[in-house]
Design a protein around this motif. Structure first.
Motif, PDB file in Angstrom:
ATOM      1  N   UNK A  44       0.836  -1.203   0.000  1.00  0.00           N
ATOM      2  CA  UNK A  44       0.000   0.000   0.000  1.00  0.00           C
ATOM      3  C   UNK A  44       0.872   1.255   0.000  1.00  0.00           C
ATOM      4  N   UNK A  45       0.671   2.129  -0.963  1.00  0.00           N
ATOM      5  CA  UNK A  45       1.450   3.364  -1.076  1.00  0.00           C
ATOM      6  C   UNK A  45       2.670   3.236  -1.975  1.00  0.00           C
ATOM      7  N   UNK A  46       3.074   2.011  -2.312  1.00  0.00           N
ATOM      8  CA  UNK A  46       4.281   1.841  -3.132  1.00  0.00           C
ATOM      9  C   UNK A  46       4.083   2.399  -4.532  1.00  0.00           C
ATOM     10  N   UNK A  47       2.841   2.368  -5.035  1.00  0.00           N
ATOM     11  CA  UNK A  47       2.565   2.839  -6.401  1.00  0.00           C
ATOM     12  C   UNK A  47       2.843   4.336  -6.561  1.00  0.00           C
ATOM     13  N   UNK A  48       3.010   5.049  -5.465  1.00  0.00           N
ATOM     14  CA  UNK A  48       3.302   6.483  -5.537  1.00  0.00           C
ATOM     15  C   UNK A  48       4.764   6.759  -5.874  1.00  0.00           C
TER      16      UNK A  48
END
Length: 226
Positions: A44-48
């Motif tokens: 979660x949040x890695x795609x940023x």
């Protein structure tokens, strides 16, 4: 350490893999997590982030004893430098570190989160120990200097790849194989213009020669890998 994932790439053998990540941006890979770590919350949040660090195992370079010095291939295979002054796979702990582009995070019902990455320098099936976000302000040092690697990085070949042979690869892999060949996969101590070399990539064996001045690589055949 626990293996958290494996990566899928087009390299079934070590020969031809770029010596560093990011050199051939067209080289793609998919990181598949082990069943225990397929929880979407873990990414979660890695795609940023645009890039990630991968901590991985040199699974094809295991040895019982280590040496304090090694011979980097780009220095001709003769000059010795300290193992900790290199990224040689033959180290006390056979761990590698790569920075790659994170193109997207895909969520699969069967595999959980799958990371699509580019600029890889890894063998197909390489075990991965950890993944971390690349943070520019902390990880990029514009004032950094380098040693002997400055002498070896500016080396690209002109590639003569006849179209009827290049067309055996699907369009999305053609720039990648040309990029691999531009980096001159040969060991620096092999400069025999009469020798035919072979790189396995995406299910094919690409056979090539390099002229006697070491400037032009010519592909002479592309065979389906057995």
């Amino acid at each position: 350490m626990k293996i958290i994932a494996h990566i899928e790439t087009d390299f079934s053998e070590k020969f031809g893999i770029p010596r560093q990540s990011g050199i051939v941006e067209e080289l793609k890979g998919k990181i598949i997590f082990a069943p225990e770590y397929r929880n979407p919350d873990a990414v979660r949040g890695l795609e940023e982030f645009s890039h990630i660090w991968i901590l991985w195992q040199f699974s094809k370079a295991e040895q019982e004893h280590w040496s304090a010095t090694v011979r980097p291939p780009r220095l001709g295979g003769k000059k010795r430098v300290g193992v900790f002054a290199t990224r040689s796979p033959f180290r006390p702990n056979n761990i590698g570190l790569s920075s790659v582009q994170l193109e997207r995070v895909e969520f699969s019902e069967q595999l959980g989160p799958v990371l699509h990455v580019a600029g890889i320098d890894l063998l197909d099936g390489t075990p991965i120990y950890d993944i971390k976000p690349y943070i520019p302000y902390a990880d990029c040092h514009l004032e950094a200097t380098e040693g002997y690697t400055k002498e070896t990085k500016e080396h690209e070949l002109t590639v003569n790849f006849p179209y009827h042979l290049l067309a055996k690869f699907p369009p999305e892999k053609q720039e990648a194989i040309v990029g691999v060949l531009k980096q001159d996969p040969r060991p620096a101590y092999c400069m025999d213009a009469s020798r035919i070399y072979g790189v396995t990539f995406a299910g094919y064996n690409v056979k090539f020669t390099v002229d006697d001045v070491g400037m032009c690589l010519t592909v002479c055949d592309v065979e389906m890998q057995v």
